[in-house]
Design an enzyme around this catalytic site. Structure first.
Site, PDB file in Angstrom:
ATOM      1  N   GLU A   1      -2.058  70.706  49.029  1.00  0.00           N
ATOM      2  CA  GLU A   1      -2.583  71.207  50.315  1.00  0.00           C
ATOM      3  C   GLU A   1      -1.681  72.280  50.911  1.00  0.00           C
ATOM      4  O   GLU A   1      -1.478  72.325  52.134  1.00  0.00           O
ATOM      5  CB  GLU A   1      -2.748  70.045  51.308  1.00  0.00           C
TER       6      GLU A   1
ATOM      7  N   GLU B   1      -9.871  64.895  47.115  1.00  0.00           N
ATOM      8  CA  GLU B   1      -9.718  63.846  48.130  1.00  0.00           C
ATOM      9  C   GLU B   1     -10.978  63.714  48.974  1.00  0.00           C
ATOM     10  O   GLU B   1     -11.228  64.528  49.851  1.00  0.00           O
ATOM     11  CB  GLU B   1      -8.513  64.125  49.053  1.00  0.00           C
TER      12      GLU B   1
END
Ligand code: NAG
Ligand code: NAG
Ligand code: NAG
Ligand code: NAG
Ligand code: NAG
Ligand code: NAG
Ligand code: NAG
Ligand code: NAG
Ligand code: NAG
Ligand code: NAG
Length: 850
Positions: free
Chosen positions: A185, A254
């Site tokens: 991320e 995710e």
């Protein structure tokens, strides 16, 4: 099977044959725009995140098996750098950190594995997974174009890759690992690091690719990922996500099926209908790998929780709960979903979809492969209104915010809003701590407590004295949560407050995370920040006497920051201490001489470890002190009865740490969430989910029970050690067994299912059934409720509607009593045929398992 065949062949003359056979087992994983390609086959993959250090090795095979039964093809895990490289070059792979063992368990279960090395991982894990020592290597700045950071990151990444290669764990070597991730991320923060951020991201990608692992590398939420890696999506919804290159498959690393908890807040829940909706939408829109983060969240044992303020439980409202039990109906509903999606796999991966708009927020995507096989997904994105739509001349009713799956473009086998899966009734059955069997000479079975009370403030030699506040984290380097800041103040006899009976007020400002203030050895009060704001202020009247007064502040961290640009520089600890109410006004003590001590005496003595248990003189008693701050309690207990998972009930304690047999249970703190938070009685699954949408538990302790894995118990002589900071009632500590005491189902006549579709291929009749299954070794002993008709309510509080078949209970009893599992068909003669003909009838059942 294949390998043993191979070994037999090795010993024969067909060595060459075996060699080529082995080669064909081990092929690079590649990809195209549709999906990953493994051993030449396009794959649609359901992946389940299970983090190895968040459970224990004894639980791993069961968790992996439950994920497999739930329809997972892949297990995903991060790699936890700070659990593995304890100091530079000092590696640990034992116990919960036995990564190779974990990967092999996944392999033995016949599943693939996604290895998200990071090695920065965030993950609500302490310091985002980066070792704290690296912050103190001179010149280091995390996650940017910085030589020391890149040096250690490359070294650890290479170490892990080599370990996996050595054990032949990459799919390219015949192992289970099909994808690897570098960084995590980073896209959110890259610009925060200026040009160096971009240089770092590109360096990370090429460093990873140069490792030559024969499986693709991914980068999640990396909006400028180079073409050598696959960029992937993390979010509650990723249907609209498109990889940067049209040549890449659409991967969702995710999907958050719930959310983590923060001390002082309520319990987040994501409804199963919405999780299923998001997954179905993703595959409808061409996705091919979807990972639940988390599928089993587990536990932040010891001090591994990040934060600040992430709870010890990392349950996550995931499909497998913290204790390892499938969470119903979520686990079952997603299992049904996975079966439905898998029926469409070939069409989905081998054709371009035809998109059909059916309304403002209704659409169909139709996949027809070269063999003519057709699969369709029809969705209604309206978050309030059900819709009836026409598709291929047939009309379909779509509940609001739902997707229907048609593996033959004709029959619906699954709708995300129609939950056919059963629900379980889960209880925490309390059990008093059990002393070991009484010795014949004593006769009475009582708990024998041993107690050691620490003195507030400096114990032993001071570490150092300074006339300023030092940063808490810089000082402890996270070897402990605790740092003492102590000083003293002299009060003249002529101070007015001594005469007029008023109390001066102590004012403390701290950058975080929590603090207990002691004056003259008495606890005067506590204060803490919270998950959104770690700085806090303390303000409390205190008692001061004439002469010298000791001020001792126990400052605490509750997990280090896990993400954000330059997150490693965030500090903690007091920044200002003042006392208001002197004749002179307010006295600022901030530049007094502060004496520092790192950690607790009991920590230094290792009181919780096997070899440290005897390092103090404990006070033996059958009546341990209550409301006593800074107290170590030790007690020998028998394991709780049965074999259910165990939680330690700490609702009557204050705050502290707990261990069993030297294993770290973790931080406990039954702090209550605010009653002003927004909680819901019933959660409306319709519409976009956000973590605060379906909270429960307002005004209740965020975490009452603390998981103690069964494998930590010995048959007898278990040593439970508690360190209590501010005072509690240890006599009320209990174990609780997590027990499934009942099951419920609520199924309507129009709920589709894969089973009935498969069966109807034979006799052309769709059947709808309710299924009930009790835990292994238990049976349905009582039918508490059964109604065929129009029952209402939820599990535990069903009631009859206007329409009710009086024979419901006897029918269900006949089919289910004394069985571990049973199916009850709604149609087909079980219930009276002519009952309220215009209503869509339902069957609701609640059964007791024992
Ligand atoms: C497999 O991948 C490795 C590393 O990416 C590469 O060196 C090798 O040539 C590939 N092998 C095949 C058969 O494509
Ligand atoms: C739907 O009905 C129309 C008109 O009756 C017909 O022309 C068309 O072929 C039908 N479509 C399908 C998919 O059956
Ligand atoms: C007592 O004395 C203190 C210090 O002068 C003053 O701040 C406080 O208001 C007084 N309280 C009362 C009740 O008079
Ligand atoms: C956290 O603390 C801040 C600052 O004190 C406060 O504004 C906020 O409401 C608190 N949040 C919660 C959830 O308690
Ligand atoms: C911690 O120490 C470092 C190095 O001395 C310093 O740069 C940093 O500002 C300190 N952090 C805090 C929060 O005081
Ligand atoms: C109050 O002020 C006087 C005069 O400035 C000073 O001598 C004394 O130390 C002060 N008292 C305290 C408690 O700081
Ligand atoms: C406890 O004491 C023993 C010997 O007295 C010592 O060897 C050991 O290091 C101590 N344990 C800890 C954890 O400090
Ligand atoms: C199933 O029903 C369809 C029409 O609904 C009919 O055309 C077909 O012949 C039936 N098949 C069987 C096996 O009865
Ligand atoms: C009732 O339900 C059972 C279980 O699903 C099924 O086997 C049976 O055929 C149904 N009908 C009758 C008349 O029992
Ligand atoms: C209930 O069961 C009895 C006995 O099997 C049967 O005679 C009766 O018709 C049933 N009632 C209904 C409403 O189905």
């Amino acid at each position: 099977m294949k390998l043993s065949y191979c070994f037999i062949v090795i010993h024969s003359i067909f060595l060459f044959l075996c060699f080529t056979f082995t080669l064909s087992l081990a092929e690079n994983v590649t990809y195209d725009s549709h999906s990953l390609i493994i051993k030449g086959q396009h794959k649609l993959l359901i992946s389940a995140a299970i983090h190895y250090p968040r459970s224990v090795p004894a639980m791993w095979p069961g968790l992996v098996q439950t994920a497999k039964e739930g329809g997972a093809d892949v297990i995903e895990t991060y790699v936890f750098w700070n659990g593995h490289e304890l100091s530079p070059n000092n590696y640990y792979f034992g116990g919960r950190y036995d990564l190779v063992k974990f990967v092999k368990i996944v392999q033995q279960a016949g599943l693939y594995l996604i290895l998200r090395i990071g090695p920065f991982v965030a993950a609500e894990w302490n310091f985002g997974g980066i070792p704290v020592w690296l912050h103190y290597v001179p010149g280091t700045v995390f996650r940017t174009d910085n030589e020391p950071f890149k040096y250690y990151m490359q070294k650890f990444t290479t170490f892990i890759v080599n370990l996996m290669k050595q054990e032949k764990l990459f799919a390219s070597q015949g192992g289970p690992i099909i994808l690897a991730q570098i960084e995590n991320e980073y896209g959110y923060y890259e610009s925060g690091y200026g040009d160096a951020g971009k240089r770092y991201a590109m360096w990370a990608a090429s460093m990873a690719v140069s490792q030559n692992i024969g499986v693709p590398w991914i980068m999640c939420q990396q909006f400028d990922a180079p073409d050598t890696v696959i960029d992937t999506c993390n979010s509650f919804y990723c249907d609209q996500f498109k990889p940067l290159s049209p040549k890449k498959p659409k991967i969702w690393t995710e999907n958050w099926p719930g959310w983590f908890k923060t001390f002082g807040e309520g319990d987040p829940h994501r409804p199963p209908e919405d999780v299923a909706y998001s997954v179905a939408r993703f595959f409808q829109k061409g996705g091919s790998v979807q990972n639940y983060y988390m599928y089993h969240g587990g536990t932040n044992f010891g001090r591994t929780a990040g934060g600040p303020f992430i709870t010890t439980s990392y349950d996550y409202d995931a499909p497998i709960d913290e204790y390892g039990l499938p969470r119903f109906p979520k686990w079952g509903h997603l299992k049904d979903l996975h079966r439905a999606i898998k029926l469409c796999e070939h069409a989905l991966l081998n054709s371009e979809p035809i998109h059909i708009s059916l309304g403002p927020s209704q659409e169909a995507d139709v996949y027809t492969d070269s063999s003519g096989a057709c699969a369709a997904f029809i969705s209604n994105g309206d978050d309030k209104n059900d819709k009836t739509i026409e598709f291929r001349n047939v009309s379909y009713h779509l509940p609001a915010w739902s997707v229907s799956i048609l593996p033959d473009c004709k029959n619906v086998v699954f709708n995300t809003a129609k939950v056919r899966a059963q629900t379980t009734i889960v209880e925490m059955v309390p059990e008093d701590l059990q002393p070991p069997p009484a010795s014949p000479t004593i006769g009475v079975k009582t708990l024998k407590w041993e107690v050691f009370v620490e003195k507030p403030g400096i114990w032993g030699e001071a570490d150092f004295i300074k006339n300023v506040f030092v940063d808490h984290i810089n000082t402890t380097k996270d070897t402990t949560d605790y740092l003492w800041y102590t000083t003293s103040i002299f009060v003249n006899e002529n101070e007015e407050f001594l005469k007029n009976g008023s109390n001066p007020v102590l004012h403390i400002e701290s950058m975080g995370h929590a603090l207990h203030a002691f004056v003259n050895q008495e606890l005067e009060g506590s204060a803490s920040g919270n998950g959104t704001h770690s700085p806090f202020k303390f303000k409390k009247p205190i008692s001061l006497k004439a002469g010298k007064n000791e001020i001792a502040l126990l400052s605490m961290t509750l997990g280090l920051a896990t993400a954000g640009a330059f997150y490693e520089w965030r500090g903690a600890g007091p920044t200002s201490v003042k006392i208001e109410g002197f004749n002179n006004g307010t006295i600022d003590m901030s530049s007094y001489a502060w004496t520092y001590k790192i950690g607790l005496q009991g920590e230094h003595l290792g009181l919780y470890k096997a070899d440290g248990l005897d390092n103090v003189t404990w006070l033996s008693t059958s009546k341990p002190p209550k409301k006593q701050p800074l107290t170590w309690y030790k007690v020998v207990v028998d394991p709780p009865l049965g074999n259910e998972p165990v939680g330690l009930d700490m609702i009557h304690m204050g705050k502290g740490l707990a261990w069993l047999n030297g294993e770290e249970i973790g931080r406990y703190w039954p702090i209550k969430s605010s009653i002003h938070e927004e909680c819901v009685k019933e959660c409306d699954y319709r519409g976009k989910f956000l973590p605060n949408k379906c909270r429960t538990g307002c005004g209740e302790p965020t975490q009452r029970w603390y998981h103690v894995p069964r494998s930590w118990f010995k048959p007898s002589g278990n040593v439970l050690v508690i360190f209590e900071e501010k005072g509690g009632d240890p006599t009320k500590i209990k174990f609780s067994r997590r027990k499934i005491s009942g099951v419920c189902a609520l199924v309507a006549e129009d709920y589709p299912s894969v089973e009935s579709w498969l069966e109807s291929a034979n006799d052309n009749k769709t059947k709808t059934s309710a299924y009930l299954k009790c835990p292994e070794n238990t049976r349905i002993s009582t039918i508490k409720f059964a109604s065929f008709g129009t029952p209402t309510g939820t599990c535990g509080s069903y009631s009859n509607g206007d329409c009710h078949d009086p024979n419901s209970t006897s029918v269900v009893e006949k089919l289910c009593l004394n069985k571990n599992e049973c199916a009850i068909e709604l149609s087909g003669g079980n219930f009276s045929e002519g009952l309220c003909p215009t209503a869509t009838k339902k069957l609701a059942v609640e059964a007791v398992c024992s």
